[in-house]
Design a protein around this motif. Structure first.
Motif, short mmCIF file in Angstrom:
data_model
loop_
_atom_site.label_atom_id
_atom_site.label_comp_id
_atom_site.label_asym_id
_atom_site.label_seq_id
_atom_site.Cartn_x
_atom_site.Cartn_y
_atom_site.Cartn_z
N ALA A 42 0.83 -1.21 0.00
CA ALA A 42 0.00 0.00 0.00
C ALA A 42 0.86 1.26 0.00
O ALA A 42 0.56 2.23 -0.71
CB ALA A 42 -0.93 -0.01 1.22
N ALA A 43 1.94 1.24 0.78
CA ALA A 43 2.84 2.41 0.83
C ALA A 43 3.55 2.61 -0.50
O ALA A 43 3.68 3.75 -0.99
CB ALA A 43 3.86 2.22 1.95
N LEU A 44 4.01 1.52 -1.10
CA LEU A 44 4.71 1.61 -2.38
C LEU A 44 3.79 2.19 -3.46
O LEU A 44 4.19 3.03 -4.26
CB LEU A 44 5.21 0.22 -2.80
CG LEU A 44 6.37 0.18 -3.80
CD1 LEU A 44 7.65 0.63 -3.13
CD2 LEU A 44 6.53 -1.21 -4.37
N LYS A 45 2.54 1.75 -3.45
CA LYS A 45 1.56 2.25 -4.41
C LYS A 45 1.26 3.73 -4.15
O LYS A 45 1.20 4.54 -5.09
CB LYS A 45 0.28 1.43 -4.33
CG LYS A 45 -0.79 1.84 -5.33
CD LYS A 45 -2.01 0.93 -5.23
CE LYS A 45 -3.08 1.33 -6.24
NZ LYS A 45 -4.27 0.44 -6.15
N GLN A 46 1.07 4.10 -2.89
CA GLN A 46 0.77 5.49 -2.55
C GLN A 46 1.90 6.42 -2.97
O GLN A 46 1.65 7.53 -3.47
CB GLN A 46 0.53 5.60 -1.05
CG GLN A 46 0.26 7.04 -0.57
CD GLN A 46 -0.04 7.10 0.92
OE1 GLN A 46 -0.74 6.26 1.46
NE2 GLN A 46 0.50 8.10 1.60
N LEU A 47 3.13 5.99 -2.79
CA LEU A 47 4.29 6.80 -3.13
C LEU A 47 4.60 6.80 -4.63
O LEU A 47 5.35 7.65 -5.10
CB LEU A 47 5.51 6.30 -2.35
CG LEU A 47 5.46 6.45 -0.83
CD1 LEU A 47 6.60 5.66 -0.18
CD2 LEU A 47 5.53 7.93 -0.44
N GLY A 48 4.02 5.85 -5.37
CA GLY A 48 4.32 5.74 -6.79
C GLY A 48 5.69 5.18 -7.06
O GLY A 48 6.30 5.45 -8.11
N TYR A 49 6.20 4.35 -6.14
CA TYR A 49 7.56 3.82 -6.26
C TYR A 49 7.63 2.47 -6.96
O TYR A 49 8.73 1.99 -7.26
CB TYR A 49 8.18 3.68 -4.87
CG TYR A 49 8.60 4.98 -4.21
CD1 TYR A 49 8.50 6.20 -4.88
CD2 TYR A 49 9.09 4.98 -2.90
CE1 TYR A 49 8.88 7.38 -4.25
CE2 TYR A 49 9.47 6.16 -2.28
CZ TYR A 49 9.37 7.35 -2.95
OH TYR A 49 9.75 8.51 -2.33
N GLY A 50 6.52 1.79 -7.18
CA GLY A 50 6.56 0.48 -7.80
C GLY A 50 5.18 -0.03 -8.12
O GLY A 50 4.17 0.66 -7.89
N ARG A 51 5.11 -1.24 -8.70
CA ARG A 51 3.84 -1.88 -9.07
C ARG A 51 3.57 -3.08 -8.17
O ARG A 51 4.50 -3.69 -7.62
CB ARG A 51 3.89 -2.33 -10.54
CG ARG A 51 4.10 -1.18 -11.53
CD ARG A 51 2.99 -0.15 -11.44
NE ARG A 51 3.19 0.98 -12.32
CZ ARG A 51 2.51 1.18 -13.44
NH1 ARG A 51 1.58 0.32 -13.83
NH2 ARG A 51 2.75 2.25 -14.18
N ILE A 52 2.29 -3.44 -8.07
CA ILE A 52 1.85 -4.50 -7.16
C ILE A 52 1.12 -5.58 -7.95
O ILE A 52 0.37 -5.29 -8.87
CB ILE A 52 0.89 -3.95 -6.09
CG1 ILE A 52 1.35 -2.59 -5.55
CG2 ILE A 52 0.70 -4.96 -4.96
CD1 ILE A 52 2.69 -2.58 -4.91
N MET A 53 1.33 -6.85 -7.57
CA MET A 53 0.45 -7.94 -8.00
C MET A 53 0.13 -8.77 -6.77
O MET A 53 1.02 -9.15 -6.02
CB MET A 53 1.08 -8.79 -9.11
CG MET A 53 2.36 -9.50 -8.76
SD MET A 53 2.92 -10.57 -10.14
CE MET A 53 4.50 -11.15 -9.48
N HIS A 54 -1.14 -9.04 -6.56
CA HIS A 54 -1.55 -9.77 -5.36
C HIS A 54 -1.56 -11.27 -5.58
O HIS A 54 -1.67 -12.04 -4.63
CB HIS A 54 -2.90 -9.26 -4.87
CG HIS A 54 -2.84 -7.85 -4.35
ND1 HIS A 54 -2.32 -7.54 -3.12
CD2 HIS A 54 -3.21 -6.68 -4.92
CE1 HIS A 54 -2.38 -6.24 -2.92
NE2 HIS A 54 -2.91 -5.68 -4.00
#
Length: 346
Positions: free
Chosen positions: A276-288
């Motif tokens: 969630a923090a990485l997404k909020q900061l725009g620092y990386g992509r997520i796959m669940h």
């Protein structure tokens, strides 16, 4: 100054952080005794910097196919053995006890009324930071697993809270990266599933680090055993990483300006919150989930972020030697003022 330093050894991130602290302590001439718990003694590697370190069983989390198993964790906890380890740990003669989310040290200091400081990412959760995936069990684990009276939390951004940047090796980014080289570290996933997932992407060379002894059927997927030096060499000149949402590896990747795709562990408050923090900061992509379509889009997207962090290990050691004064706004601001964020699209 004589310090006892307990380090959670379940994952490699805590140990990576402790290596940087060990360098700073050695340079300052501080005598440190190290204790690691959370994995079998034979499974630690590249530990030379922690001269004469001790190992205890402690407590650990069990995972299966990318999910934390709280039932197996509870079943294997062996509370009687843990209590014996806590009671047997003699912290007498030390000026300060440190815990990087290491439970034997933390509980021994708590019960023995010793001066203790917690240092680590988990302690950032005592403050208002991005948080997702919490339930009663996860929140209780975070609070009681390795309790300390005083602590320093670490994160990629301050979020307006009294926390510090990550503790990482202050490397200069490489002059150039290998455009199609990707480091993959998904130790909590089934490695056969990971190989199968990566097989179609033949235009890329994947360096897959895993503790499992498997063979890759594809030339573009190189399976490598866990190795600190080998991993660091590949991380240095790769284009990006695919990993679980462990804090320390993502911190290193950000510092080197790598593209990041993370797959957080299910039912794990810290990793889901990291995502969630990485997404909020725009620092990386997520796959669940392990998802080929998400990987394909990420591989073709050149966007990455480079975040330059200061040598936080040196900052903390100097602060300890100065008597650990209150962590005020000036101290926090001075640390974060050395952080620089650069958006890259090459």
């Amino acid at each position: 100054m004589k310090i006892f330093y307990g380090v959670q050894g379940t994952g490699n991130g805590h140990i990576t952080r402790a290596r940087e602290m060990a360098k700073a302590f050695a340079e300052a001439g501080v005598e440190v005794t190290y204790l690691f718990s959370g994995r079998d003694a034979a499974k630690y590697f590249d530990m030379e910097i922690f001269n004469g370190y001790r190992v205890m069983k402690g407590l650990t989390f069990h995972t299966q196919n990318g999910d934390v198993s709280y039932l197996k964790t509870a079943f294997d906890a062996r509370p009687i053995n843990f209590i014996k380890e806590v009671k047997a740990l003699d912290l007498g003669g030390y000026d300060l006890v440190l815990s990087d989310f290491e439970p034997v040290t933390a509980w021994a200091a708590k019960l023995g009324n010793k001066k203790i400081l917690g240092i680590g990412h988990q302690y950032a959760f005592n403050h208002r930071i991005p948080r997702e995936g919490g339930d009663v069990i996860a929140t209780s684990v975070m609070k009681y697993f390795a309790p300390t009276r005083r602590n320093i939390g670490l994160h990629w951004h301050h979020f307006g809270q009294p926390i510090l940047p990550p503790i990482i090796a202050p490397h200069e980014p490489p002059p150039r990266s290998v455009a199609n080289k990707i480091v993959v570290y998904l130790p909590f996933e089934n490695p056969t599933d990971v190989v199968r997932l990566l097989t179609p992407f033949k235009a890329f060379d994947f360096m897959l680090y895993t503790p499992a002894a498997i063979t890759s059927p594809s030339a573009h997927i190189r399976v490598k055993p866990l190795s600190r030096d080998g991993f660091q060499n590949d991380l240095y000149d790769c284009a990006g990483i695919i990993s679980n949402a462990g804090f320390e590896l993502v911190s290193e990747a950000l510092h080197l300006g790598k593209k990041i795709l993370i797959k957080p562990l299910h039912s794990q408050l810290e990793q889901i919150s990291n995502a969630a923090a990485l997404k909020q900061l725009g620092y990386g992509r997520i796959m669940h989930e392990l998802d080929a379509k998400t990987i394909a889009r990420w591989l073709e997207n050149p966007h990455r972020v480079r975040v330059t962090y200061p040598n936080v290990a040196h900052i903390l050691v100097r602060w300890m030697l100065d008597g650990m004064p209150p962590v005020d706004e000036d101290f926090i601001e001075a640390s974060w003022s050395q952080v620089n964020v650069l958006q890259l699209n090459d």
